[in-house]
Design an enzyme around this catalytic site. Sequence first.
Site, PDB file in Angstrom:
ATOM      1  N   ARG A  47       0.831  -1.203   0.000  1.00 29.91           N
ATOM      2  CA  ARG A  47       0.000   0.000   0.000  1.00 29.91           C
ATOM      3  C   ARG A  47       0.866   1.255   0.000  1.00 29.91           C
ATOM      4  O   ARG A  47       2.030   1.231   0.376  1.00 29.91           O
ATOM      5  CB  ARG A  47      -0.939   0.040   1.206  1.00 29.91           C
ATOM      6  CG  ARG A  47      -0.238   0.099   2.561  1.00 29.91           C
ATOM      7  CD  ARG A  47      -0.156   1.483   3.133  1.00 29.91           C
ATOM      8  NE  ARG A  47       0.758   1.542   4.252  1.00 29.91           N
ATOM      9  CZ  ARG A  47       2.030   1.889   4.161  1.00 29.91           C
ATOM     10  NH1 ARG A  47       2.562   2.190   3.015  1.00 29.91           N
ATOM     11  NH2 ARG A  47       2.810   1.948   5.239  1.00 29.91           N
ATOM     12  N   HIS A 103       1.917   8.090  10.639  1.00 28.39           N
ATOM     13  CA  HIS A 103       2.198   7.879  12.063  1.00 28.39           C
ATOM     14  C   HIS A 103       1.035   8.318  12.953  1.00 28.39           C
ATOM     15  O   HIS A 103       1.247   8.836  14.054  1.00 28.39           O
ATOM     16  CB  HIS A 103       3.475   8.632  12.485  1.00 28.39           C
ATOM     17  CG  HIS A 103       4.730   7.963  12.017  1.00 28.39           C
ATOM     18  ND1 HIS A 103       5.237   6.833  12.608  1.00 28.39           N
ATOM     19  CD2 HIS A 103       5.573   8.255  10.992  1.00 28.39           C
ATOM     20  CE1 HIS A 103       6.350   6.469  11.973  1.00 28.39           C
ATOM     21  NE2 HIS A 103       6.565   7.302  10.982  1.00 28.39           N
ATOM     22  N   ASP A 138      -1.864  -0.807   7.610  1.00 26.59           N
ATOM     23  CA  ASP A 138      -1.327  -1.618   6.516  1.00 26.59           C
ATOM     24  C   ASP A 138      -2.172  -2.864   6.274  1.00 26.59           C
ATOM     25  O   ASP A 138      -2.507  -3.216   5.141  1.00 26.59           O
ATOM     26  CB  ASP A 138       0.117  -2.041   6.826  1.00 26.59           C
ATOM     27  CG  ASP A 138       1.023  -0.853   7.088  1.00 26.59           C
ATOM     28  OD1 ASP A 138       0.580   0.283   6.829  1.00 26.59           O
ATOM     29  OD2 ASP A 138       2.146  -1.043   7.547  1.00 26.59           O
ATOM     30  N   GLY A 165       8.835   1.174   2.725  1.00 27.23           N
ATOM     31  CA  GLY A 165       7.689   1.904   3.263  1.00 27.23           C
ATOM     32  C   GLY A 165       6.402   1.646   2.492  1.00 27.23           C
ATOM     33  O   GLY A 165       5.431   2.376   2.613  1.00 27.23           O
TER      34      GLY A 165
END
Length: 447
Positions: free
Chosen positions: A32, A39, A179, A132
């Site tokens: 993704r 955060h 995620d 990431g």
Amino acid sequence: MPVLYDRLLKLKEMFNSKFGSIPKFYVRAPGRVNIIGEHIDYCGYSVLPMAVEQDVLIAVEPVKTYALQLANTNPLYPDFSTSANNVQIDKTKPLWHNYFLCGLKGIQEHFGLSNLTGMNCLVDGNIPPSSGLSSSSALVCCAGLVTLTVLGRSLSKVELAEICAKSERYIGTEGGGMDQSISFLAEEGTAKLIEFSPLRATDVKLPSGAVFVIANSCVEMNKAATSHFNIRVMECRLAAKLLAKYKSLQWDKVLRLEEVQAKLGISLEEMLSVTEDALHPEPYNPEEICRCLGISLEELRTQILSPNTQDVLIFKLYQRAKHVYSEAARVLQFKKICEEAPENMVQLLGELMNQSHMSCRDMYECSCPELDQLVDICRKFGAQGSRLTGAGWGGCTVSIVPADRLPSFLANVHKAYYQRSDGSLAPEKQSLFATKPGGGALVLLEA
């Protein structure tokens, strides 16, 4: 999905040469990109990701024994085998197979099973690792769905996402669940606003005149191998407790910044004012935190901090809280602009992405020089907005680019960032690509 079909056929052949048999089924889970909302999921706030087309694919054959055999198409990741009844996850070593074991263990524990059937699995992934884009969470989700399918059980996508979010913590990262949620709940053609407690997803229609481009800084960041990520989680937890104490709330029950706002019943803007009043910009040391909360150092270490943050000497509470509350507000503004679709929509969304990067860089300190340089290059060559995406400290940027500028944007960024005169970067072909919102995890019965 012709590309997927070709990969499945290749995977089937490799499986046959590895295990001498044919897979019974395949499972796919996407990576993704988080468009905005960095955060803040572990602080209780909504985020706005979309699934990318890159994914993890696993070919599976259940076996009659208790042997679990894992292999990977990438020779960098060695084979692994264990007994399905004795799953041990070593937190000190974030090895690739441990992410598979997290997904397996999560399903096993959800159903309270002691005896699991064995299986042969061949894993293939085309998400750039440590970039990431959630390659590790995609593997956890894929493994959870594999285990569920082998057991012949069923769960809703929301239940699966919640189990996999919880089970990824076996590897030691205190993530928030974004995620895993997008990996299961994604739908082709739309981004999603993911909200937590309870978990739910709402479609967000992205502007048709723009594309999102991902660029890999080529600096790898493994969340589970460093403490940066967990220190931020703890700083947010401590900030929440100090803010709650300042407002005479029952601070010992508070874990997340969102809970403080909910208990006070005020807006995000007002929470930013409370943060200004209650916290100071200078870093806090453990002794000062203990004085503020009226607890001992031992209580701080054993009851509040995670094992790998117990020896941290400074905590930046003001900066982290300011980032979280302002970023949470940007997510809601982003969704509102997408719904209202004004004429200058792409410009407005770009401005929010730029503000997000600035806050990640200055207040959350999760950027790095290469990411900052890449963001500047992307803006210089036509991106309306650009920001780091994922945990940070390396990995990727995401940029919003007007569709008619895409070819020149890709060419110029490639030249400026990747074709360095010193030849220091050897980027894989996945380093720079435009992406559309992809679909979520699924089981495929044949190649």
